[in-house]
Scaffold this active site. Structure first.
Site, PDB file in Angstrom:
ATOM      1  N   PHE A 151       0.799  -1.228   0.000  1.00  0.00           N
ATOM      2  CA  PHE A 151       0.000   0.000   0.000  1.00  0.00           C
ATOM      3  C   PHE A 151       0.829   1.273   0.000  1.00  0.00           C
ATOM      4  O   PHE A 151       0.333   2.340  -0.325  1.00  0.00           O
ATOM      5  CB  PHE A 151      -0.945   0.019   1.211  1.00  0.00           C
ATOM      6  CG  PHE A 151      -0.259   0.388   2.515  1.00  0.00           C
ATOM      7  CD1 PHE A 151      -0.020   1.720   2.841  1.00  0.00           C
ATOM      8  CD2 PHE A 151       0.167  -0.589   3.409  1.00  0.00           C
ATOM      9  CE1 PHE A 151       0.636   2.069   4.018  1.00  0.00           C
ATOM     10  CE2 PHE A 151       0.818  -0.249   4.584  1.00  0.00           C
ATOM     11  CZ  PHE A 151       1.052   1.083   4.883  1.00  0.00           C
ATOM     12  N   LYS A 175      -1.107  -6.522  -9.826  1.00  0.00           N
ATOM     13  CA  LYS A 175      -2.138  -6.603  -8.782  1.00  0.00           C
ATOM     14  C   LYS A 175      -1.755  -5.594  -7.694  1.00  0.00           C
ATOM     15  O   LYS A 175      -0.872  -5.822  -6.883  1.00  0.00           O
ATOM     16  CB  LYS A 175      -2.245  -8.002  -8.161  1.00  0.00           C
ATOM     17  CG  LYS A 175      -3.528  -8.084  -7.344  1.00  0.00           C
ATOM     18  CD  LYS A 175      -3.500  -8.933  -6.111  1.00  0.00           C
ATOM     19  CE  LYS A 175      -2.828  -8.427  -4.892  1.00  0.00           C
ATOM     20  NZ  LYS A 175      -3.435  -7.270  -4.196  1.00  0.00           N
ATOM     21  N   GLU A 178      -4.899  -3.794  -2.260  1.00  0.00           N
ATOM     22  CA  GLU A 178      -6.345  -3.539  -2.164  1.00  0.00           C
ATOM     23  C   GLU A 178      -6.627  -2.320  -1.280  1.00  0.00           C
ATOM     24  O   GLU A 178      -7.735  -1.793  -1.283  1.00  0.00           O
ATOM     25  CB  GLU A 178      -7.088  -4.785  -1.662  1.00  0.00           C
ATOM     26  CG  GLU A 178      -6.716  -5.274  -0.267  1.00  0.00           C
ATOM     27  CD  GLU A 178      -5.495  -6.207  -0.257  1.00  0.00           C
ATOM     28  OE1 GLU A 178      -4.547  -5.980  -1.034  1.00  0.00           O
ATOM     29  OE2 GLU A 178      -5.492  -7.157   0.553  1.00  0.00           O
ATOM     30  N   SER A 228       5.041  -7.238   3.279  1.00  0.00           N
ATOM     31  CA  SER A 228       5.588  -7.619   4.584  1.00  0.00           C
ATOM     32  C   SER A 228       6.341  -8.943   4.493  1.00  0.00           C
ATOM     33  O   SER A 228       6.110  -9.744   3.581  1.00  0.00           O
ATOM     34  CB  SER A 228       4.448  -7.727   5.592  1.00  0.00           C
ATOM     35  OG  SER A 228       3.538  -8.705   5.145  1.00  0.00           O
ATOM     36  N   CYS A 283       9.667   1.348   3.613  1.00  0.00           N
ATOM     37  CA  CYS A 283      10.532   0.216   3.941  1.00  0.00           C
ATOM     38  C   CYS A 283      11.951   0.689   4.210  1.00  0.00           C
ATOM     39  O   CYS A 283      12.768  -0.061   4.711  1.00  0.00           O
ATOM     40  CB  CYS A 283      10.516  -0.806   2.822  1.00  0.00           C
ATOM     41  SG  CYS A 283      11.255  -0.183   1.324  1.00  0.00           S
ATOM     42  N   GLU A 384       9.086  -4.795  13.034  1.00  0.00           N
ATOM     43  CA  GLU A 384       8.761  -3.667  12.159  1.00  0.00           C
ATOM     44  C   GLU A 384       7.448  -3.063  12.659  1.00  0.00           C
ATOM     45  O   GLU A 384       6.418  -3.738  12.687  1.00  0.00           O
ATOM     46  CB  GLU A 384       8.582  -4.164  10.723  1.00  0.00           C
ATOM     47  CG  GLU A 384       8.228  -3.035   9.774  1.00  0.00           C
ATOM     48  CD  GLU A 384       8.078  -3.474   8.325  1.00  0.00           C
ATOM     49  OE1 GLU A 384       7.404  -4.491   8.072  1.00  0.00           O
ATOM     50  OE2 GLU A 384       8.632  -2.780   7.457  1.00  0.00           O
TER      51      GLU A 384
HETATM   52  P1  NAD Z   1       1.239  -6.874   2.871  1.00  0.00           P
HETATM   53  O1  NAD Z   1       2.262  -7.939   2.969  1.00  0.00           O
HETATM   54  O2  NAD Z   1       0.129  -6.872   3.832  1.00  0.00           O
HETATM   55  O3  NAD Z   1       0.550  -6.887   1.413  1.00  0.00           O
HETATM   56  C1  NAD Z   1       1.314  -6.794   0.241  1.00  0.00           C
HETATM   57  C2  NAD Z   1       0.558  -7.442  -0.914  1.00  0.00           C
HETATM   58  O4  NAD Z   1       0.438  -8.843  -0.659  1.00  0.00           O
HETATM   59  C3  NAD Z   1      -0.862  -6.923  -1.129  1.00  0.00           C
HETATM   60  O5  NAD Z   1      -1.040  -6.723  -2.513  1.00  0.00           O
HETATM   61  C4  NAD Z   1      -1.738  -8.065  -0.625  1.00  0.00           C
HETATM   62  O6  NAD Z   1      -2.969  -8.153  -1.320  1.00  0.00           O
HETATM   63  C5  NAD Z   1      -0.883  -9.279  -0.941  1.00  0.00           C
HETATM   64  N1  NAD Z   1      -1.141 -10.457  -0.101  1.00  0.00           N
HETATM   65  C6  NAD Z   1      -1.587 -10.488   1.173  1.00  0.00           C
HETATM   66  N2  NAD Z   1      -1.639 -11.758   1.612  1.00  0.00           N
HETATM   67  C7  NAD Z   1      -1.195 -12.543   0.596  1.00  0.00           C
HETATM   68  C8  NAD Z   1      -1.005 -13.951   0.437  1.00  0.00           C
HETATM   69  N3  NAD Z   1      -1.257 -14.798   1.415  1.00  0.00           N
HETATM   70  N4  NAD Z   1      -0.524 -14.399  -0.736  1.00  0.00           N
HETATM   71  C9  NAD Z   1      -0.223 -13.546  -1.733  1.00  0.00           C
HETATM   72  N5  NAD Z   1      -0.387 -12.205  -1.643  1.00  0.00           N
HETATM   73  C10 NAD Z   1      -0.873 -11.715  -0.484  1.00  0.00           C
HETATM   74  O7  NAD Z   1       2.046  -5.471   2.913  1.00  0.00           O
HETATM   75  P2  NAD Z   1       1.480  -3.995   3.065  1.00  0.00           P
HETATM   76  O8  NAD Z   1       0.950  -3.800   4.438  1.00  0.00           O
HETATM   77  O9  NAD Z   1       0.619  -3.643   1.897  1.00  0.00           O
HETATM   78  O10 NAD Z   1       2.829  -3.158   2.865  1.00  0.00           O
HETATM   79  C11 NAD Z   1       3.676  -2.831   3.928  1.00  0.00           C
HETATM   80  C12 NAD Z   1       4.845  -3.790   3.989  1.00  0.00           C
HETATM   81  O11 NAD Z   1       5.574  -3.756   2.764  1.00  0.00           O
HETATM   82  C13 NAD Z   1       5.853  -3.419   5.055  1.00  0.00           C
HETATM   83  O12 NAD Z   1       6.268  -4.587   5.709  1.00  0.00           O
HETATM   84  C14 NAD Z   1       7.006  -2.801   4.281  1.00  0.00           C
HETATM   85  O13 NAD Z   1       8.268  -2.881   4.886  1.00  0.00           O
HETATM   86  C15 NAD Z   1       6.963  -3.607   3.028  1.00  0.00           C
HETATM   87  N6  NAD Z   1       7.628  -2.930   1.926  1.00  0.00           N
HETATM   88  C16 NAD Z   1       8.855  -3.385   1.556  1.00  0.00           C
HETATM   89  C17 NAD Z   1       9.546  -2.757   0.538  1.00  0.00           C
HETATM   90  C18 NAD Z   1      10.898  -3.242   0.121  1.00  0.00           C
HETATM   91  O14 NAD Z   1      11.416  -2.766  -0.852  1.00  0.00           O
HETATM   92  N7  NAD Z   1      11.498  -4.179   0.846  1.00  0.00           N
HETATM   93  C19 NAD Z   1       8.975  -1.656  -0.109  1.00  0.00           C
HETATM   94  C20 NAD Z   1       7.714  -1.216   0.286  1.00  0.00           C
HETATM   95  C21 NAD Z   1       7.045  -1.871   1.315  1.00  0.00           C
END
Ligand code: NAD
Length: 484
Positions: A151, A175, A178, A228, A283, A384
């Site tokens: 997000f 994708k 959401e 995450s 991140c 985190e």
């Molecule tokens: P999230 O892991 O909750 O969701 C990320 C994506 O995964 C969404 O599109 C979601 O629909 C999808 N998803 C959720 N459950 C899933 C499953 N079981 N199987 C497949 N897809 C699934 O992350 P968030 O809350 O949207 O974003 C924040 C996180 O992203 C933080 O942990 C942050 O550190 C990380 N992040 C990392 C970087 C990097 O470069 N390392 C960059 C930006 C954000």
């Protein structure tokens, strides 16, 4: 009031989803519902994959210069709509307008980088590997790739990958998160204007169901995931067990090491943007300050003083320096962590809980929060938090700082603030993190450099962006020739 229900973009057309599951998309500064996002079904994912698969052969045969021209058209469309895109990000994500502009700029940079594909995709050769025998290496596109995005950078993250993938001759499905799907919807209006052949780039809205349908689909070849760590690990395992390429960027806990010789005022300003920019939801956000030796006293005082002055509000309003966190759930999680810090015995120097923002009674606001007297095993140091919470830890020397930051399971970014080249070199040499900053608060690589973390912050091998991106999105083939 009726709100817009988002659509999917499949085979060059906007199509309504038939899913009976939808989610409200909210403006985190006001709490208002601004759209509804459909949570697409596996059947809808299959339609997108079929469209992308059908478009692949003709697109891979399209000359690289022609594919690059599509990138130029997309860049132009993004430049023309720059401000709209930035405002869209603020509305659904909550970050301040200037940060949103920076995000759009980085997304455009990746399109510009991918426009160099005639050069980037070249192979290499060697004559006479044996008498009369020549050998060359070529790169070829592979098929349907896709991105699963978080997000926090709704414009930029899919653009770390998609431009390179399609410039290489693959076809693609995005994708979005959401929680923040509106910006990609806007981007896909521009993709539509840029006149890519139908099926080359597709958008499927959804949650885990759509993501897993993409991961298990027999006709997708690889995934770029950002989110995450638990989900990154799961996605990596699911993708690879289905024989796909995977680059999965996970969560982070970034430590900022401050040496006694650091230029203090500049350092404090850099820490402020690192810890509290995007309300700590980056991140690359710094979340622990390791104050080495004599740096501790002045730092502690100056950090609290600077953080107190930050103006919290709606990111769209002039003068706002920090916006809300993404959702009511996030707000609750961040506040729980603050309580855990207190319970573990850390000293709460500045408490952001319960702040009121004039005119926005329903926003998900938490103010800048600073802890002191923290120790490595505390949850506020190990986990985190993904919110505007900064912890200070006093350490005796450089070695102790490195030892402490290595107790973290994460390795996304780490920065040192110092006037000494020796300490800077030692830091970059020893520290296990994918992005190292020297007097830089947010060590974010430009588009031409690869981007990924280490340890639990990344699962995979080839990073996003740059030449790593080109290698991820191509198969390398070697041809050995002899002519009789
Ligand atoms: P999230 O892991 O909750 O969701 C990320 C994506 O995964 C969404 O599109 C979601 O629909 C999808 N998803 C959720 N459950 C899933 C499953 N079981 N199987 C497949 N897809 C699934 O992350 P968030 O809350 O949207 O974003 C924040 C996180 O992203 C933080 O942990 C942050 O550190 C990380 N992040 C990392 C970087 C990097 O470069 N390392 C960059 C930006 C954000």
């Amino acid at each position: 009031m009726s709100v817009n229900i988002l659509e999917n973009y499949i085979d060059g057309e906007w199509v309504p989803s038939e899913s009976d599951r939808t989610l409200d998309v909210r403006n985190p500064a006001t709490g208002e519902t601004i759209a509804q996002v459909p949570l697409s079904t596996a059947a809808e994912v299959d339609q997108a994959v079929q469209a992308a698969k059908d478009a692949f052969q003709e697109w891979r045969e399209t000359p690289p210069y022609t594919r690059a021209r599509a990138m130029f058209r997309l860049k132009e469309a993004m430049e023309e709509n720059f401000e709209d895109l930035a405002r869209q990000i603020v509305e659904e994500n909550g970050k301040i307008l200037d940060e949103a502009r920076g995000e759009v700029r980085r997304a455009i940079e990746n399109v510009e980088g991918a426009a160099a594909i005639p050069y980037l995709m070249m192979g290499y050769n060697l004559e006479d590997v044996a008498t009369g025998i020549d050998e060359y290496a070529i790169r070829q596109p592979m098929g349907v790739f896709f991105a699963i995005a978080p997000f926090n950078f709704p414009a930029m993250v899919p653009f770390w990958f998609m431009p390179y993938a399609i410039a290489c001759g693959n076809t693609y499905i995005v994708k979005p998160s959401e929680q923040t799907p509106l910006t990609q919807a806007r981007m896909f209006d521009l993709i539509d204007e840029a006149d890519f052949p139908p099926g080359v780039v597709n958008l499927v809205n959804g949650d885990r169901v759509a993501a897993e349908a993409l991961l298990q689909h027999p006709d997708t070849v690889g995934v770029s995931f950002v989110g995450s760590t638990p989900v990154a690990r799961h996605v990596y395992q699911m993708a690879t067990s289905h024989g796909k390429r995977a680059q999965c960027q996970g969560g982070a806990k970034n430590f900022l090491t401050i040496m006694p010789d650091a230029v203090m005022d500049r350092t404090v300003a850099a820490i402020m943007t690192s810890a509290f920019g995007t309300a700590g939801q980056r991140c690359l956000a710094g979340s622990v300050v390791l104050a080495v030796g004599d740096s501790y006293e002045p730092l502690r005082e100056k950090l609290v003083e600077a953080a107190r002055q930050l103006k919290i509000g709606n990111g769209m309003d002039q003068g706002t320096q920090m916006g809300p966190v993404i959702s009511a759930k996030s707000l609750e999680r961040v506040c729980n962590y603050i309580q855990q810090g207190v319970d573990a015995g850390a000293e709460l120097l500045l408490d952001g809980r319960g702040i009121k923002v004039d005119g926005y009674p329903n926003g998900y606001f938490v103010g800048p929060t600073i802890f002191d007297k923290t120790t490595p095993e505390m949850p506020i140091i190990q986990d985190e938090i993904f919110g505007p919470v900064l912890s200070i830890m006093q350490v005796d020397d450089f070695d102790e700082a490195v030892d402490v930051l290595h107790t973290s399971p994460y390795g996304n970014a780490a920065s040192i603030f110092t006037a000494s080249g020796k300490w800077a070199r030692e830091f970059q040499y020893r520290v296990q993190a994918g992005n190292i900053g020297v007097n830089i608060g947010i060590a974010a690589p430009i588009a031409a450099f690869p981007f990924a973390g280490m340890k639990d912050s990344f699962f995979g091998d080839l990073h996003g962006q740059g030449l790593d991106g080109i290698n991820f999105f191509t198969d390398r083939k070697v041809v050995i020739t002899r002519w009789f």
